[in-house]
Design a protein around this motif. Structure first.
Motif, PDB file in Angstrom:
ATOM      1  N   ARG A  54       0.834  -1.204   0.000  1.00 42.35           N
ATOM      2  CA  ARG A  54       0.000   0.000   0.000  1.00 42.35           C
ATOM      3  C   ARG A  54       0.869   1.255   0.000  1.00 42.35           C
ATOM      4  O   ARG A  54       0.556   2.234  -0.695  1.00 42.35           O
ATOM      5  N   VAL A  56       0.016   3.114  -3.286  1.00 42.77           N
ATOM      6  CA  VAL A  56      -0.947   4.189  -3.024  1.00 42.77           C
ATOM      7  C   VAL A  56      -0.258   5.457  -2.515  1.00 42.77           C
ATOM      8  O   VAL A  56      -0.442   6.541  -3.076  1.00 42.77           O
ATOM      9  N   ASP A  57       0.521   5.326  -1.440  1.00 42.74           N
ATOM     10  CA  ASP A  57       1.120   6.518  -0.827  1.00 42.74           C
ATOM     11  C   ASP A  57       2.050   7.240  -1.794  1.00 42.74           C
ATOM     12  O   ASP A  57       2.074   8.473  -1.851  1.00 42.74           O
ATOM     13  N   ASP A 101       0.054   9.251  -4.236  1.00 42.31           N
ATOM     14  CA  ASP A 101      -0.502  10.442  -3.597  1.00 42.31           C
ATOM     15  C   ASP A 101       0.558  11.534  -3.491  1.00 42.31           C
ATOM     16  O   ASP A 101       0.286  12.713  -3.747  1.00 42.31           O
ATOM     17  N   ARG A 123      -7.046   2.288  -6.300  1.00 44.24           N
ATOM     18  CA  ARG A 123      -6.456   3.635  -6.405  1.00 44.24           C
ATOM     19  C   ARG A 123      -6.457   4.216  -7.820  1.00 44.24           C
ATOM     20  O   ARG A 123      -6.570   5.436  -7.995  1.00 44.24           O
TER      21      ARG A 123
END
Length: 265
Positions: free
Chosen positions: A168, A172-173, A176, A210
């Motif tokens: 993740r 994802v991070d 972002d 995502r």
């Protein structure tokens, strides 16, 4: 040409040429291969229409012999190639950049490439600065010229070797952070290495939450994958025999990967 290569070329020539939309990707491109890339793209322009990376988000636009161009790893040479070859032809591409690599130069960039991009081999191009990374300003300049930036994790790992939380953070991070730094929405993603060994079902599920689309590096046509979370791409290595590169785009090498596509996510 050796007898073995002659047989290989004959078998490729006899393979069925496929039609329909294709995603093509390049990784490292040395400056000495820019001429090869330019000749290859000029040939493709005779038979294919290069589309905007945003067209992948609207399947209705991907009808006929459409070609989407992508670049993995965020190398500075890709920016130079874009300035020299793509922009004059108004060809738009999507660039997938690992966030921890952005801005690295010299020895730092080479060490990252050696350990993260070539963990089981060794970089072939040893010229100074060959593996320098694009900076944040390079990425912004690409955006200003209507190219697209996509996520490619933080440290370019084999996602299948990580825990759920680690995946993740990487998937994802990092996206972002990429979006915040560039003030854009990151909608596309490419799995590092993009093989069935490097990507797990868990990775795909996380990416699906995502991103709108995610890309593998398994050969095949865009229309052959029902899921938008593990799209097939034709990987092209600059300097490879021109007939083989063209055969890859035409799907004539896909039969070697038929079983892999059957088990793809």
């Amino acid at each position: 040409m050796t007898f073995k290569n002659s047989i290989k070329r004959l078998s490729v020539a006899l393979a069925r040429k496929k039609t329909g939309p294709i995603a093509m990707t390049l990784h490292h491109v040395s400056d000495s291969d820019f001429g090869w890339v330019e000749e290859f793209i000029e040939g493709l322009l005779q038979d294919y229409e290069f589309v905007s990376p945003n067209d992948i988000l609207c399947r209705e636009r991907l009808v006929g012999n459409k070609l989407l161009l992508s670049f993995d790893d965020g190398l500075l040479s890709q920016r130079r190639l874009t300035n020299k070859i793509l922009d004059p032809r108004n060809i738009k591409a999507v660039f997938f950049a690992p966030t921890s690599f952005i801005g690295l130069r010299g020895e730092e960039a080479f060490e990252f490439a050696k350990t993260r991009f070539f963990p089981n081999s060794y970089p072939q191009d040893l010229s100074p600065g060959a593996y320098d990374a694009m900076s944040w300003s390079d990425l912004r300049s690409l955006i200003d010229n209507d190219h697209v930036i996509g996520g490619h994790t933080d440290t370019h790992p084999e996602l299948s070797s990580l825990t759920h939380d680690q995946q993740r953070r990487e998937i994802v991070d990092s996206a972002d952070i990429l979006g915040e730094k560039l003030d854009i929405s990151i909608k596309q993603f490419a799995y590092p290495f993009g093989s069935m060994q490097a990507v797990s079902r868990e990775s795909v599920d996380i990416a699906q939450e995502r991103f709108e689309v995610s890309y593998s590096n398994i050969r095949g046509m865009l229309g052959e994958q029902a899921s938008s979370n593990f799209l097939f791409r034709q990987n092209i290595v600059p300097g490879m025999p021109m007939w083989m590169a063209r055969a890859a785009v035409e799907g004539r090498l896909d039969w070697w990967y038929a079983n892999t596509r059957k088990s793809a996510y």
